[in-house]
Design an enzyme around this catalytic site. Structure first.
Site, PDB file in Angstrom:
ATOM      1  N   CYS A 325       0.837  -1.200   0.000  1.00  0.00           N
ATOM      2  CA  CYS A 325       0.000   0.000   0.000  1.00  0.00           C
ATOM      3  C   CYS A 325       0.874   1.253   0.000  1.00  0.00           C
ATOM      4  O   CYS A 325       1.850   1.332   0.747  1.00  0.00           O
ATOM      5  CB  CYS A 325      -0.915  -0.008   1.215  1.00  0.00           C
ATOM      6  N   ARG A 423     -13.154   0.547  -4.064  1.00  0.00           N
ATOM      7  CA  ARG A 423     -12.559   0.579  -2.720  1.00  0.00           C
ATOM      8  C   ARG A 423     -11.891   1.917  -2.451  1.00  0.00           C
ATOM      9  O   ARG A 423     -11.813   2.379  -1.322  1.00  0.00           O
ATOM     10  CB  ARG A 423     -11.540  -0.560  -2.593  1.00  0.00           C
TER      11      ARG A 423
END
EC number: 1.1.1.205
Length: 512
Positions: A325, A423
């Site tokens: 991430c 998302r």
């Protein structure tokens, strides 16, 4: 001297969690838990944790809803070992629902509507059912009804060498008088015990009219024996969770997932404090009150409050801390994971809502720290990526056996399915900003062995801390009885492998 006196800490030698997390944002490597007094064996440690308000996991581990981590194989393995898997939604509704059904039917417990046929059905029909649905034992009842009067059972072995496919199954079935049966009601454990003592593959449970109520299979009895701590629903099926986004179109996905039998719905968003998620939680709790809802992701108490007020049964904590991430780097938004867990979980605990640590977990020590400072369970991505149960094929590079692993915010994931873009609230953007990367990880073997290693590691961690459960550890943390130390960079280096010419690192070994 009594053990209770030995366990009491009379000297304040360390830092409380409240002091530790009062200012700086900390990650797991920035601190260490100080040891306590040991007067018990590590096997006595209870590592269980609340996943949601109503679901307790024997193993406090959840697999992440990523398309390179959790599909049906991973979800089955997680539930068998006492955790739970969250099936990703970067696929069609039909594909996701099919994966859920695969998990729910893997261990049946009581099969409430067993496949049944009438006695005049030809052998060819039984063979078709076997090839299409994988069912090897089919009840023969009056009228072919699943709740009809039992006449017999026909198994694959009964018709393997039958040449006349048009012959009725009544010629080859095992008749009722030669079968082992039990009367309803009966507990699942009792039914499994009967199967273990009998030499039959199936155990029909009948009412006083000899009508079928349900069915148990030997295959399920074996799985119950091999995996005694499996996460099960009230009917003996494996627990299964699935992810969804929170747009209006996703209501159809929730309907399909509910019909497929999911136990937990995980709302998948990198930033959960949105009007979309608040409204979606309220709709789910009103429309499907039987579903447990895990909301998030959040890293502040204000975010948590809004989702708890909306009706969330659990919270995912983490923003930008995963190994794949880059949200914190690209968007300058997020929070160091250990601090986020401590702050949010302590508030959520006061509201009776459990929390899931999602991201930043690299090893057993990190999982232990996450559970100690507030999380009830831990969500694993990179730690279990590369296992044989994850989706994808292995490949070789530079002599190493690897498997693909990518963030759901990576361009690769967002191009494969629009759900991944949802998302990050960017599915309709012409220019999508990546919040994750795609890469590869080493082959880790079976996740079953890896989970057993993590379980034992957590037990030994709790033993060193001096408590018999992580519930007790969290209680002592909040009371200031479990203490910590900040770690400098040199302290972190000292705590890692050092001063060696070379070494080989093996995580665990099994004694046969």
């Amino acid at each position: 001297m009594e053990n209770t006196n030995l366990r009491t800490k009379t000297l304040r030698d360390g830092t409380t969690a409240e002091e530790l997390f009062s200012q700086d944002g900390l990650s797991f490597n920035d601190f260490i838990i100080l040891p306590g007094f040991i007067d018990f064996d590590s096997s006595k440690v209870n590592v269980s944790g609340q996943f949601t308000k109503n679901i307790l996991l024997h193993l406090p581990l959840v697999s992440s809803p990523m398309d390179t981590v959790t599909e049906s194989s991973m979800a089955r393995a997680m539930a068998l070992m006492g955790g739970i898997g969250v099936i990703h939604n970067n696929c069609t509704v039909e594909q996701q629902a099919r994966m859920v059904r695969s998990v729910k039917l893997y261990r049946n417990g009581f099969i409430m509507k067993p496949k049944s046929v009438s006695p005049d059905v030809p052998v060819s029909t039984i063979r078709n059912i076997k090839s299409e649905k994988g069912i090897s034992g089919i009840l023969v009842t009056e009228g072919g009804k699943y709740d009809g009067k039992l006449l017999g059972i026909v198994c694959t072995k009964d018709i393997d060498f039958v040449k006349d496919a048009s012959a009725p199954v009544s010629q080859y079935m095992t008749r009722r008088e030669n079968m082992t049966v039990e009367r309803y009601p009966i507990k699942l454990e009792e039914a499994m015990d009967v199967l273990n003592r009998s030499r039959h593959g199936y155990l029909p449970v009948l009412n006083d009219k000899d009508e079928v109520v349900c069915l148990c299979s030997r295959r399920d009895a074996v799985r119950a024996r091999d995996y005694p701590n499996s996460s099960l629903d009230r009917n003996g099926h494996l627990l299964c969770a699935a992810a969804t986004s929170t747009r209006e179109a996703d209501k159809g996905r929730v309907a399909a997932l509910s019909e497929a039998g999911i136990d937990v719905l995980v709302l998948d968003s990198s930033q959960g404090n949105t009007i979309y998620q608040v409204s979606f939680i309220r709709w789910v709790k009103k429309t499907y009150p039987h579903l447990e809802v895990v909301a998030g992701n959040v890293v502040t108490q204000d975010q948590a409050k809004n989702l708890i007020d909306a009706g969330a049964d659990s919270l995912r904590i983490g923003m930008g801390s995963g190994s794949i991430c880059i949200t914190q780097e690209v968007l300058a938004c997020g929070r160091p994971q250990a601090t986020a867990i401590y702050k949010v979980a302590r508030y959520a605990a006061s509201r009776g809502v459990p929390c899931v640590a999602d991201g930043g977990l690299r090893n057993v020590g990190d999982v232990c720290k996450a559970l100690a400072v507030g999380a009830n369970v831990a969500m694993l991505g990179s730690m279990i990526a590369g296992t044989s149960e994850t989706p994808g094929e292995y490949f070789f590079k530079d002599g190493m056996r690897l498997k693909g692993y990518r963030g759901m915010g990576s361009i690769d994931a967002m191009l494969q399915g629009r759900e991944s873009g949802k998302r990050y609230l960017s599915e309709n953007e012409t220019l999508q900003v990546a919040q994750g990367v795609a890469g590869a990880v080493l082959d880790k073997g079976s996740v079953l062995k890896l989970l057993a290693y993590i379980h034992k590691g957590l037990q030994q961690s709790a033993q060193d801390i001096g408590e018999v459960s992580f519930d007790a550890i969290r209680e002592k943390v909040y009371e200031g009885q479990v203490l910590f130390n900040r770690r400098t960079l040199t302290a972190q280096s000292e705590g890692a492998v050092h001063s060696l010419h070379h070494y080989e690192r093996k995580l665990f070994a099994s004694k046969l």
